[in-house]
Design a protein around this motif. Structure first.
Motif, mmCIF file in Angstrom:
data_model
loop_
_atom_site.group_PDB
_atom_site.id
_atom_site.type_symbol
_atom_site.label_atom_id
_atom_site.label_comp_id
_atom_site.label_asym_id
_atom_site.label_seq_id
_atom_site.Cartn_x
_atom_site.Cartn_y
_atom_site.Cartn_z
ATOM 1 N N LEU A 264 134.136 90.252 64.856
ATOM 2 C CA LEU A 264 133.865 89.731 63.508
ATOM 3 C C LEU A 264 135.172 89.614 62.714
ATOM 4 O O LEU A 264 136.232 90.038 63.154
ATOM 5 C CB LEU A 264 132.837 90.566 62.769
ATOM 6 C CG LEU A 264 131.452 90.610 63.464
ATOM 7 C CD1 LEU A 264 130.507 91.530 62.716
ATOM 8 C CD2 LEU A 264 130.849 89.206 63.594
ATOM 9 N N HIS A 265 135.050 89.016 61.508
ATOM 10 C CA HIS A 265 136.253 88.601 60.779
ATOM 11 C C HIS A 265 137.158 89.767 60.395
ATOM 12 O O HIS A 265 138.367 89.610 60.289
ATOM 13 C CB HIS A 265 135.845 87.825 59.524
ATOM 14 C CG HIS A 265 135.107 88.659 58.520
ATOM 15 N ND1 HIS A 265 133.764 88.928 58.632
ATOM 16 C CD2 HIS A 265 135.522 89.293 57.396
ATOM 17 C CE1 HIS A 265 133.381 89.676 57.620
ATOM 18 N NE2 HIS A 265 134.418 89.921 56.861
ATOM 19 N N ASP A 266 136.590 90.937 60.171
ATOM 20 C CA ASP A 266 137.395 92.081 59.748
ATOM 21 C C ASP A 266 137.411 93.208 60.773
ATOM 22 O O ASP A 266 137.865 94.306 60.473
ATOM 23 C CB ASP A 266 136.901 92.604 58.395
ATOM 24 C CG ASP A 266 135.409 92.940 58.415
ATOM 25 O OD1 ASP A 266 134.800 92.877 59.496
ATOM 26 O OD2 ASP A 266 134.860 93.242 57.340
ATOM 27 N N GLY A 267 136.914 92.925 61.968
ATOM 28 C CA GLY A 267 136.995 93.895 63.045
ATOM 29 C C GLY A 267 136.022 95.053 62.929
ATOM 30 O O GLY A 267 136.174 96.070 63.601
ATOM 31 N N ARG A 268 134.979 94.917 62.106
ATOM 32 C CA ARG A 268 134.072 96.041 61.861
ATOM 33 C C ARG A 268 133.199 96.380 63.068
ATOM 34 O O ARG A 268 132.734 97.513 63.183
ATOM 35 C CB ARG A 268 133.171 95.737 60.663
ATOM 36 C CG ARG A 268 132.182 94.604 60.914
ATOM 37 C CD ARG A 268 131.281 94.350 59.727
ATOM 38 N NE ARG A 268 132.022 93.863 58.574
ATOM 39 C CZ ARG A 268 131.496 93.729 57.366
ATOM 40 N NH1 ARG A 268 130.234 94.055 57.164
ATOM 41 N NH2 ARG A 268 132.217 93.257 56.365
ATOM 42 N N ALA A 269 132.918 95.399 63.914
ATOM 43 C CA ALA A 269 132.063 95.633 65.078
ATOM 44 C C ALA A 269 132.913 96.109 66.244
ATOM 45 O O ALA A 269 133.926 95.504 66.586
ATOM 46 C CB ALA A 269 131.312 94.359 65.448
ATOM 47 N N ARG A 270 132.483 97.195 66.885
ATOM 48 C CA ARG A 270 133.247 97.763 67.986
ATOM 49 C C ARG A 270 132.793 97.257 69.347
ATOM 50 O O ARG A 270 133.415 97.542 70.361
ATOM 51 C CB ARG A 270 133.165 99.290 67.935
ATOM 52 C CG ARG A 270 133.921 99.892 66.759
ATOM 53 C CD ARG A 270 133.512 101.320 66.500
ATOM 54 N NE ARG A 270 132.142 101.396 66.013
ATOM 55 C CZ ARG A 270 131.554 102.510 65.604
ATOM 56 N NH1 ARG A 270 132.210 103.632 65.628
ATOM 57 N NH2 ARG A 270 130.310 102.505 65.168
ATOM 58 N N ASN A 271 131.687 96.529 69.359
ATOM 59 C CA ASN A 271 131.239 95.899 70.600
ATOM 60 C C ASN A 271 130.376 94.693 70.239
ATOM 61 O O ASN A 271 130.054 94.458 69.056
ATOM 62 C CB ASN A 271 130.486 96.896 71.490
ATOM 63 C CG ASN A 271 129.297 97.527 70.779
ATOM 64 O OD1 ASN A 271 128.470 96.821 70.211
ATOM 65 N ND2 ASN A 271 129.219 98.845 70.816
ATOM 66 N N LEU A 272 129.997 93.934 71.260
ATOM 67 C CA LEU A 272 129.281 92.690 71.001
ATOM 68 C C LEU A 272 127.885 92.935 70.439
ATOM 69 O O LEU A 272 127.392 92.145 69.631
ATOM 70 C CB LEU A 272 129.194 91.873 72.292
ATOM 71 C CG LEU A 272 130.514 91.250 72.743
ATOM 72 C CD1 LEU A 272 130.377 90.671 74.153
ATOM 73 C CD2 LEU A 272 130.949 90.166 71.762
ATOM 74 N N GLU A 273 127.238 94.005 70.845
ATOM 75 C CA GLU A 273 125.903 94.280 70.319
ATOM 76 C C GLU A 273 125.971 94.558 68.811
ATOM 77 O O GLU A 273 125.149 94.061 68.039
ATOM 78 C CB GLU A 273 125.271 95.458 71.051
ATOM 79 C CG GLU A 273 123.820 95.682 70.631
ATOM 80 C CD GLU A 273 123.084 96.605 71.578
ATOM 81 O OE1 GLU A 273 123.743 97.301 72.363
ATOM 82 O OE2 GLU A 273 121.836 96.609 71.531
ATOM 83 N N GLN A 274 126.978 95.331 68.386
ATOM 84 C CA GLN A 274 127.132 95.564 66.950
ATOM 85 C C GLN A 274 127.397 94.248 66.213
ATOM 86 O O GLN A 274 126.878 94.019 65.111
ATOM 87 C CB GLN A 274 128.281 96.542 66.693
ATOM 88 C CG GLN A 274 127.998 97.958 67.139
ATOM 89 C CD GLN A 274 129.136 98.904 66.816
ATOM 90 O OE1 GLN A 274 130.034 98.573 66.038
ATOM 91 N NE2 GLN A 274 129.118 100.084 67.414
ATOM 92 N N ALA A 275 128.204 93.390 66.821
ATOM 93 C CA ALA A 275 128.495 92.098 66.183
ATOM 94 C C ALA A 275 127.206 91.292 65.976
ATOM 95 O O ALA A 275 127.009 90.666 64.927
ATOM 96 C CB ALA A 275 129.487 91.314 67.036
ATOM 97 N N ILE A 276 126.325 91.314 66.946
ATOM 98 C CA ILE A 276 125.051 90.597 66.817
ATOM 99 C C ILE A 276 124.213 91.195 65.691
ATOM 100 O O ILE A 276 123.632 90.473 64.877
ATOM 101 C CB ILE A 276 124.288 90.641 68.156
ATOM 102 C CG1 ILE A 276 125.033 89.826 69.213
ATOM 103 C CG2 ILE A 276 122.857 90.110 67.982
ATOM 104 C CD1 ILE A 276 124.473 89.982 70.616
ATOM 105 N N ILE A 277 124.169 92.504 65.621
ATOM 106 C CA ILE A 277 123.320 93.165 64.631
ATOM 107 C C ILE A 277 123.837 92.942 63.209
ATOM 108 O O ILE A 277 123.081 92.992 62.248
ATOM 109 C CB ILE A 277 123.213 94.684 64.937
ATOM 110 C CG1 ILE A 277 122.666 94.877 66.349
ATOM 111 C CG2 ILE A 277 122.309 95.388 63.938
ATOM 112 C CD1 ILE A 277 121.367 94.146 66.614
#
Length: 433
Positions: free
Chosen positions: A389-402
């Motif tokens: 994500l744009h600010d790096g908040r997601a540590r994996n792809l599943e978090q990015a989806i959520i």
């Protein structure tokens, strides 16, 4: 052209994997290869403060955050949030703006620059200055956490970033200043993306959701100082840059303080007297047209590594839950079909991802659909610093989806209601694209 796949990453050495995005396209003539190498040198070798004996690479600053492009694009990959021990990395930049009012001044600035800069600090925080020029600020990133519960009792922990600025060198920010953090993206397949026509991007536009599918992609129409006209944006997190050359020029002046043919002036604000007095504005372009062209040539002639797709069930599920409505799989170019998985349009991504910052036609809750190709290689290069994500908040792809909301809310919900095995197949597919 037939799609080409590698077997898997296990056939690659650690070194080969780390160099995934640094290889030159095959079959360049000797003259073109010379230009590629020239651009690579200006991209990789550090710039220094002027005057110096290294006249080809002097002109760094007066305000800057990095002294070379690869500071933010290590191995041409994605940036990261932290350098070490919670010290924020140079590739995590802070954009500043203030809300738009109805004055002609603001309307003119939006039309030309896309946003209204903070009066004392400008459009982007510089964390360094040359001797005698105070840096602007340092950034701090902390996280709060929240648990997300799936219907099958799976719990995902998301980290919400809290970004602050400390050691402000030029007084307080305006009280209503909008602070938006951005991670430098991976430089993947830029030469192929450059060949997608505006018409191909606009063909997926549906601003008023005329087909009632809940998706209303919108192109960002941006002013280009390169062509002196409105262009269709396709690069950067809010599609505010129309070409690789334009985005390179923007990064040169904002990240390294290098004036160039597109950005001819330093970004010193009126109260930054030391910056103004140290500026070489009007004397020459520190990054000349030849050097800027060479960097753009280098970036658009990097070889796209092979895909490794084996999880076709994941590919099917990805489409069935609606992800491919925004992450459009393919585009036909002359003699080749490419698979970047993006429509390059702006979408409402919901309040949780909103940064409240407008950039040209992009609103505070809108982001460009990022290309997904070669995510697996991007992750492996980052190792423990993996982020999304744009600010790096997601540590994996599943978090990015959520984190997806807004127009993507329905697809996210469908994903969360899939059996864990199906969710795994989608995540594997995303790592193989």
């Amino acid at each position: 052209m037939e799609r080409v796949f590698a077997n898997d990453f296990s056939n690659l050495s650690t070194y080969e994997l780390s160099q995934s995005f640094t290889q030159v396209q095959p079959n360049l003539s000797n003259d073109k290869l010379d230009k590629f190498i020239l651009g690579k040198s200006f991209f990789r070798i550090p710039w220094v403060e002027a005057p110096s004996s290294t006249t080809a690479r002097d002109g760094l600053g007066p305000l800057f955050s990095a002294n070379t492009c690869v500071n933010c694009h290590v191995k041409n990959g994605r940036g990261k949030v932290f350098e070490v021990n919670n010290i924020v990395d140079k590739s995590h930049v802070i954009r500043l703006s203030i809300p738009l009012n109805d004055t002609d001044e603001h309307q003119g600035m939006i039309a030309k620059f896309g946003s209204i800069p903070e009066p004392n600090y400008g459009v982007q925080i510089s964390i360094n200055g040359v001797p005698g020029v105070p840096f602007e600020a340092k950034s701090l990133v902390h996280y709060s956490t929240k648990n997300i519960h799936y219907s099958d009792n799976t719990i995902i922990i998301l980290q919400q970033p809290i970004v602050k600025l400390e050691k402000l060198g030029y007084g307080d920010l305006l009280p209503n200043t909008i602070i938006s953090a951005r991670i430098a993206p991976a430089l993947v397949g830029l030469g192929l993306l450059e060949q997608i026509t505006d018409e191909q991007i606009l063909a997926n536009e549906d601003i008023n959701d005329a087909n009632h599918d809940g998706i209303s992609g919108k192109a960002n129409r941006v002013w280009s100082e390169q062509t002196k006209k409105i262009e269709i944006g396709r690069y950067a997190w809010k599609a505010s840059a129309p070409t690789v050359k334009y985005q390179s020029a923007n990064a040169a002046v904002n990240d390294m303080g290098l004036t160039n043919p597109i950005y001819e002036h330093q970004s010193c604000t009126l109260i930054q007297v030391e910056c103004i007095n140290s500026s070489k504005d009007g004397e020459k372009h520190e990054l000349t047209a030849q050097r800027l062209n060479a960097i753009s040539y280098y970036l658009t002639h990097l070889k796209l590594p092979k895909s490794i797709i084996s999880q076709y069930q994941g590919q099917r599920l990805f489409s069935e839950i609606g992800c491919s409505k925004c992450h459009v799989p393919s585009y036909s170019l002359p003699n080749i079909t490419i698979y970047p998985y993006s429509d390059f349009l702006l979408h409402d991504m919901g309040k949780d991802l909103a940064d409240d910052r407008s950039e040209f036609d992009a609103l505070g809750n809108e982001w460009r659909t990022p290309p997904l190709w070669r995510l697996g290689r991007v992750s492996l290069i980052l190792k423990d610093n993996k982020n999304f994500l744009h600010d790096g908040r997601a540590r994996n792809l599943e978090q990015a989806i959520i984190w997806h909301g807004g127009e993507a809310e329905r697809s996210k919900t469908l994903f969360m209601n899939l059996p864990v095995s199906s969710r795994g197949k989608i995540l594997q597919f995303l790592n193989e694209i």
